[in-house]
Design an enzyme around this catalytic site. Structure first.
Site, mmCIF file in Angstrom:
data_model
loop_
_atom_site.group_PDB
_atom_site.id
_atom_site.type_symbol
_atom_site.label_atom_id
_atom_site.label_comp_id
_atom_site.label_asym_id
_atom_site.label_seq_id
_atom_site.Cartn_x
_atom_site.Cartn_y
_atom_site.Cartn_z
ATOM 1 N N ASP A 27 51.765 16.890 16.343
ATOM 2 C CA ASP A 27 52.299 17.284 17.468
ATOM 3 C C ASP A 27 53.792 16.738 17.810
ATOM 4 O O ASP A 27 54.161 15.890 17.261
ATOM 5 C CB ASP A 27 51.398 16.978 18.675
ATOM 6 N N PHE A 28 54.573 17.243 18.731
ATOM 7 C CA PHE A 28 55.973 16.851 19.039
ATOM 8 C C PHE A 28 55.838 15.741 20.189
ATOM 9 O O PHE A 28 56.081 14.408 20.120
ATOM 10 C CB PHE A 28 56.936 17.836 19.027
ATOM 11 N N ASP A 29 55.764 16.153 21.561
ATOM 12 C CA ASP A 29 55.907 15.327 22.613
ATOM 13 C C ASP A 29 54.673 14.506 22.744
ATOM 14 O O ASP A 29 53.755 14.555 22.883
ATOM 15 C CB ASP A 29 55.789 16.111 24.144
ATOM 16 N N ASP A 204 48.514 13.846 21.024
ATOM 17 C CA ASP A 204 48.217 13.056 21.865
ATOM 18 C C ASP A 204 47.692 13.577 23.215
ATOM 19 O O ASP A 204 47.233 13.081 24.139
ATOM 20 C CB ASP A 204 49.425 12.348 22.433
HETATM 21 O O1 LIG Z 1 52.704 20.055 22.349
HETATM 22 P P1 LIG Z 1 53.705 19.155 22.622
HETATM 23 O O2 LIG Z 1 54.713 19.034 21.488
HETATM 24 O O3 LIG Z 1 53.158 17.790 22.928
HETATM 25 O O4 LIG Z 1 54.449 19.518 23.924
HETATM 26 C C1 LIG Z 1 53.556 19.284 25.160
HETATM 27 C C2 LIG Z 1 54.734 19.660 26.259
HETATM 28 O O5 LIG Z 1 55.371 18.791 26.150
HETATM 29 C C3 LIG Z 1 56.771 18.675 27.162
HETATM 30 O O6 LIG Z 1 56.316 17.853 28.271
HETATM 31 C C4 LIG Z 1 55.894 16.541 28.092
HETATM 32 O O7 LIG Z 1 56.893 16.019 27.502
HETATM 33 C C5 LIG Z 1 58.099 15.578 28.272
HETATM 34 C C6 LIG Z 1 59.066 14.828 27.491
HETATM 35 O O8 LIG Z 1 58.488 13.667 27.177
HETATM 36 C C7 LIG Z 1 57.763 14.886 29.633
HETATM 37 O O9 LIG Z 1 58.903 14.903 30.431
HETATM 38 C C8 LIG Z 1 56.657 16.074 30.380
HETATM 39 O O10 LIG Z 1 56.307 15.426 31.799
HETATM 40 C C9 LIG Z 1 55.375 16.206 29.452
HETATM 41 O O11 LIG Z 1 54.708 17.052 30.078
HETATM 42 C C10 LIG Z 1 57.120 20.071 27.208
HETATM 43 O O12 LIG Z 1 58.289 20.147 28.159
HETATM 44 C C11 LIG Z 1 56.079 20.989 27.394
HETATM 45 O O13 LIG Z 1 57.061 22.371 27.219
HETATM 46 C C12 LIG Z 1 55.264 21.172 26.514
HETATM 47 O O14 LIG Z 1 54.411 22.029 26.493
#
Ligand SMILES: O=P(O)(O)OC[C@H]1O[C@H](O[C@H]2O[C@H](CO)[C@@H](O)[C@H](O)[C@H]2O)[C@H](O)[C@@H](O)[C@@H]1O
Length: 258
Positions: A27-29, A204
């Site tokens: 996963d990224f975020d 996560d």
């Molecule tokens: O599947 P992921 O790579 O984990 O992406 C999930 C979402 O991540 C992002 O939002 C989340 O991270 C942001 C940066 O740290 C944070 O500001 C936000 O509150 C989190 O929800 C992204 O913007 C989404 O599009 C993704 O779906």
């Protein structure tokens, strides 16, 4: 020298490092990047970035990032080379032509969701709308605390109720998609396409549970942070993810050269 992982996790990483053909997916975020206030400011930890690139250069090793981000944003934020497979839109967007495959009903639904999200952003200061090829994410992290419950309620009784909308919740975000998404679909597709015999997935968030759910005996799922999970192993945060990937690079290199 990379600091050691906890014993049980270390043994599991050592085991998957000996796979004949290995898929390492992340996963990224919240996994490669720390969670930050501004989604556009998310960046991969340098140690994780180096480890991912090193893994992708190893033979018999397939590396993928499977994210909720749009594929275009994922390319932009990670800057990873083509050797790393990037999959966006929570496991559905394997290539840039994904949006063109949406049918008319999906496109109409997406427009309706976009209009509703735009109206909510005008109503709730701080509500950020992130548009993706098949979904709209509404981030309420910056809505005033006393307004947050009302914003979430307005999303629940508005866009979430649109006929055929698929809802996922994440960290201070609600996402409504015009089509069904699943990181599990992405892992199944990569597993079959790349003919791997072991899959390791690290994530996560709630949507990562779809990926953990399709792991099989002999695979390895690692959950980052707290919360319920189907993963069998856990690390505390993104710094530990870097150690996890660095350890895997070392062990896999050793195995492949032995
Ligand atoms: O599947 P992921 O790579 O984990 O992406 C999930 C979402 O991540 C992002 O939002 C989340 O991270 C942001 C940066 O740290 C944070 O500001 C936000 O509150 C989190 O929800 C992204 O913007 C989404 O599009 C993704 O779906």
């Amino acid at each position: 020298m990379t600091r050691p992982l906890p014993g049980p996790l270390s043994a599991e990483v050592d085991r998957v490092a000996r796979a004949e053909r290995l898929l390492v997916a992340s996963d990224f975020d919240g996994t490669m990047s720390a969670i930050v206030d501004d989604p556009a400011a998310a960046r991969t930890l340098p140690e994780t970035d180096a480890a991912i690139r090193a893994l992708a250069e190893l033979p018999q090793t397939v590396v993928a990032v499977v994210s909720g981000r749009s594929l275009a944003m994922l390319h932009q934020l990670t800057g990873l080379p083509p050797a790393v497979h990037l999959v966006g839109s929570h496991g559905m967007e394997f290539d840039e032509s994904f949006a063109a495959g949406l049918d008319e009903a999906d496109r109409d639904r997406l427009e309706l969701l976009d209009r509703q999200a735009t109206a909510l952003a005008a109503r709730f200061a701080g509500l950020q709308v992130e548009r993706k090829p098949a979904s709209i994410a509404m981030h309420y992290r910056h809505v005033a605390p006393e307004q947050r419950a009302a914003a979430v309620e307005a999303i629940a009784t508005g866009p979430q109720l649109v006929d055929g909308a698929h809802v996922t919740t994440g960290k201070e975000v609600v996402e409504v998609a015009a089509v069904q998404t699943s990181k599990g679909y992405a892992l199944d597709r990569l597993r079959a396409r790349e003919h791997v015999d072991v899959v390791m997935f690290v994530g996560d968030d709630v949507t990562d549970e779809h990926a953990f759910a399709v792991l099989r005996e002999g695979d390895l799922g690692v959950k980052v942070g707290s919360g319920p999970t189907a993963a069998t192993q856990r690390v505390a945060g993104v710094a530990d993810v870097a150690v996890l990937f660095e350890t895997l690079v070392q062990l896999r290199r050793d195995y492949l050269s032995s």
